[in-house]
Write a protein that holds these residues in place. Structure first.
Motif, PDB file in Angstrom:
ATOM      1  N   GLU A  37       0.269 -13.244 -40.485  1.00 53.51           N
ATOM      2  CA  GLU A  37      -0.543 -14.393 -40.867  1.00 53.51           C
ATOM      3  C   GLU A  37      -0.265 -15.594 -39.960  1.00 53.51           C
ATOM      4  O   GLU A  37      -1.169 -16.337 -39.598  1.00 53.51           O
ATOM      5  N   LEU A  38       0.996 -15.773 -39.582  1.00 48.20           N
ATOM      6  CA  LEU A  38       1.338 -16.869 -38.668  1.00 48.20           C
ATOM      7  C   LEU A  38       0.703 -16.638 -37.297  1.00 48.20           C
ATOM      8  O   LEU A  38       0.246 -17.588 -36.655  1.00 48.20           O
ATOM      9  N   ALA A  39       0.640 -15.387 -36.856  1.00 43.00           N
ATOM     10  CA  ALA A  39      -0.010 -15.065 -35.582  1.00 43.00           C
ATOM     11  C   ALA A  39      -1.508 -15.364 -35.656  1.00 43.00           C
ATOM     12  O   ALA A  39      -2.103 -15.872 -34.690  1.00 43.00           O
ATOM     13  N   THR A  40      -2.128 -15.071 -36.812  1.00 40.06           N
ATOM     14  CA  THR A  40      -3.551 -15.367 -36.990  1.00 40.06           C
ATOM     15  C   THR A  40      -3.795 -16.867 -36.941  1.00 40.06           C
ATOM     16  O   THR A  40      -4.727 -17.334 -36.273  1.00 40.06           O
ATOM     17  N   GLU A  41      -2.952 -17.628 -37.636  1.00 37.93           N
ATOM     18  CA  GLU A  41      -3.094 -19.087 -37.614  1.00 37.93           C
ATOM     19  C   GLU A  41      -2.956 -19.616 -36.192  1.00 37.93           C
ATOM     20  O   GLU A  41      -3.731 -20.460 -35.745  1.00 37.93           O
ATOM     21  N   LYS A  42      -1.991 -19.107 -35.466  1.00 33.13           N
ATOM     22  CA  LYS A  42      -1.780 -19.531 -34.074  1.00 33.13           C
ATOM     23  C   LYS A  42      -2.995 -19.193 -33.209  1.00 33.13           C
ATOM     24  O   LYS A  42      -3.425 -19.993 -32.378  1.00 33.13           O
ATOM     25  N   ALA A  43      -3.585 -17.999 -33.419  1.00 34.95           N
ATOM     26  CA  ALA A  43      -4.770 -17.592 -32.657  1.00 34.95           C
ATOM     27  C   ALA A  43      -5.952 -18.498 -32.965  1.00 34.95           C
ATOM     28  O   ALA A  43      -6.705 -18.874 -32.059  1.00 34.95           O
ATOM     29  N   VAL A  44      -6.131 -18.870 -34.234  1.00 36.35           N
ATOM     30  CA  VAL A  44      -7.234 -19.762 -34.603  1.00 36.35           C
ATOM     31  C   VAL A  44      -7.031 -21.126 -33.953  1.00 36.35           C
ATOM     32  O   VAL A  44      -7.955 -21.686 -33.358  1.00 36.35           O
ATOM     33  N   ARG A  45      -5.821 -21.668 -34.039  1.00 30.46           N
ATOM     34  CA  ARG A  45      -5.538 -22.963 -33.413  1.00 30.46           C
ATOM     35  C   ARG A  45      -5.799 -22.913 -31.905  1.00 30.46           C
ATOM     36  O   ARG A  45      -6.413 -23.809 -31.342  1.00 30.46           O
ATOM     37  N   SER A  46      -5.335 -21.846 -31.263  1.00 28.45           N
ATOM     38  CA  SER A  46      -5.506 -21.699 -29.819  1.00 28.45           C
ATOM     39  C   SER A  46      -6.977 -21.586 -29.447  1.00 28.45           C
ATOM     40  O   SER A  46      -7.447 -22.233 -28.503  1.00 28.45           O
ATOM     41  N   SER A  47      -7.723 -20.777 -30.193  1.00 24.38           N
ATOM     42  CA  SER A  47      -9.146 -20.604 -29.920  1.00 24.38           C
ATOM     43  C   SER A  47      -9.909 -21.913 -30.100  1.00 24.38           C
ATOM     44  O   SER A  47     -10.755 -22.264 -29.283  1.00 24.38           O
ATOM     45  N   LEU A  48      -9.590 -22.633 -31.161  1.00 25.00           N
ATOM     46  CA  LEU A  48     -10.248 -23.922 -31.389  1.00 25.00           C
ATOM     47  C   LEU A  48      -9.909 -24.903 -30.275  1.00 25.00           C
ATOM     48  O   LEU A  48     -10.780 -25.618 -29.780  1.00 25.00           O
ATOM     49  N   SER A  49      -8.659 -24.931 -29.879  1.00 31.30           N
ATOM     50  CA  SER A  49      -8.228 -25.854 -28.826  1.00 31.30           C
ATOM     51  C   SER A  49      -8.984 -25.586 -27.524  1.00 31.30           C
ATOM     52  O   SER A  49      -9.435 -26.517 -26.855  1.00 31.30           O
ATOM     53  N   ARG A  50      -9.141 -24.311 -27.167  1.00 30.16           N
ATOM     54  CA  ARG A  50      -9.858 -23.957 -25.933  1.00 30.16           C
ATOM     55  C   ARG A  50     -11.364 -24.207 -26.053  1.00 30.16           C
ATOM     56  O   ARG A  50     -12.033 -24.437 -25.050  1.00 30.16           O
ATOM     57  N   SER A  51     -11.902 -24.141 -27.258  1.00 30.24           N
ATOM     58  CA  SER A  51     -13.352 -24.201 -27.453  1.00 30.24           C
ATOM     59  C   SER A  51     -13.898 -25.601 -27.685  1.00 30.24           C
ATOM     60  O   SER A  51     -15.114 -25.778 -27.706  1.00 30.24           O
ATOM     61  N   MET A  52     -13.043 -26.568 -27.901  1.00 25.38           N
ATOM     62  CA  MET A  52     -13.527 -27.910 -28.226  1.00 25.38           C
ATOM     63  C   MET A  52     -14.276 -28.518 -27.051  1.00 25.38           C
ATOM     64  O   MET A  52     -13.852 -28.415 -25.905  1.00 25.38           O
ATOM     65  N   THR A  53     -15.403 -29.127 -27.353  1.00 24.32           N
ATOM     66  CA  THR A  53     -16.183 -29.814 -26.334  1.00 24.32           C
ATOM     67  C   THR A  53     -15.567 -31.177 -26.056  1.00 24.32           C
ATOM     68  O   THR A  53     -14.737 -31.665 -26.822  1.00 24.32           O
ATOM     69  N   LYS A  54     -16.009 -31.792 -24.983  1.00 25.63           N
ATOM     70  CA  LYS A  54     -15.513 -33.123 -24.642  1.00 25.63           C
ATOM     71  C   LYS A  54     -15.787 -34.077 -25.805  1.00 25.63           C
ATOM     72  O   LYS A  54     -16.883 -34.132 -26.330  1.00 25.63           O
TER      73      LYS A  54
END
Length: 130
Positions: A37-54
């Motif tokens: 579950e911690l790995a999933t949370e980390k993946a979601v945070r990472s994906s959101l961080s990379r996907s955020m627009t300016k």
């Protein structure tokens, strides 16, 4: 799957926008302690961080909800690390020292409603669950 859904929500303007055109996403989920579950949370945070627009931001808030008692309220000197190895001493001390928290109020009608643009995109986002 969660990371793909969150990223898709950003890609389809599923978050709230403001005057700068940036998308602002807030995710609230249950706090977990197991590695998967911690790995999933980390993946979601990472994906959101990379996907955020300016100009966009995301906030991910975790809330404890896995136990009847809040871990910080346990009456042991070392918190969760001071829990006895057997149930009876644990139960005796907890029953004497702890109170079960009161349930939250039921939300008012519409209080938990999604933004209109998120509802409009729900069928498109549903394809990521397959």
């Amino acid at each position: 799957v969660l990371a793909r859904i969150a990223t898709a929500a950003i890609g389809t303007n599923g978050g709230n926008t403001d005057n700068d055109g940036g998308i602002h996403v807030r995710i609230v989920c249950q706090e977990e302690v197991c590695s998967e579950e911690l790995a999933t949370e980390k993946a979601v945070r990472s994906s959101l961080s990379r996907s955020m627009t300016k100009g966009g931001t995301f906030q991910m808030e975790t809330v404890w909800g896995s136990t009847l008692y809040d871990p910080d309220a346990l009456p042991f000197d070392s918190g969760v690390f001071g829990i006895p190895d057997t149930f009876t001493p644990f139960r005796n001390k907890v029953e004497k020292s702890c109170e079960i928290g009161k349930p939250l109020d039921v939300p008012a009608e519409g209080e938990l409603a999604l933004p209109k643009d998120a509802v409009d995109e729900s069928t498109r986002l549903g394809t990521f669950l397959a």
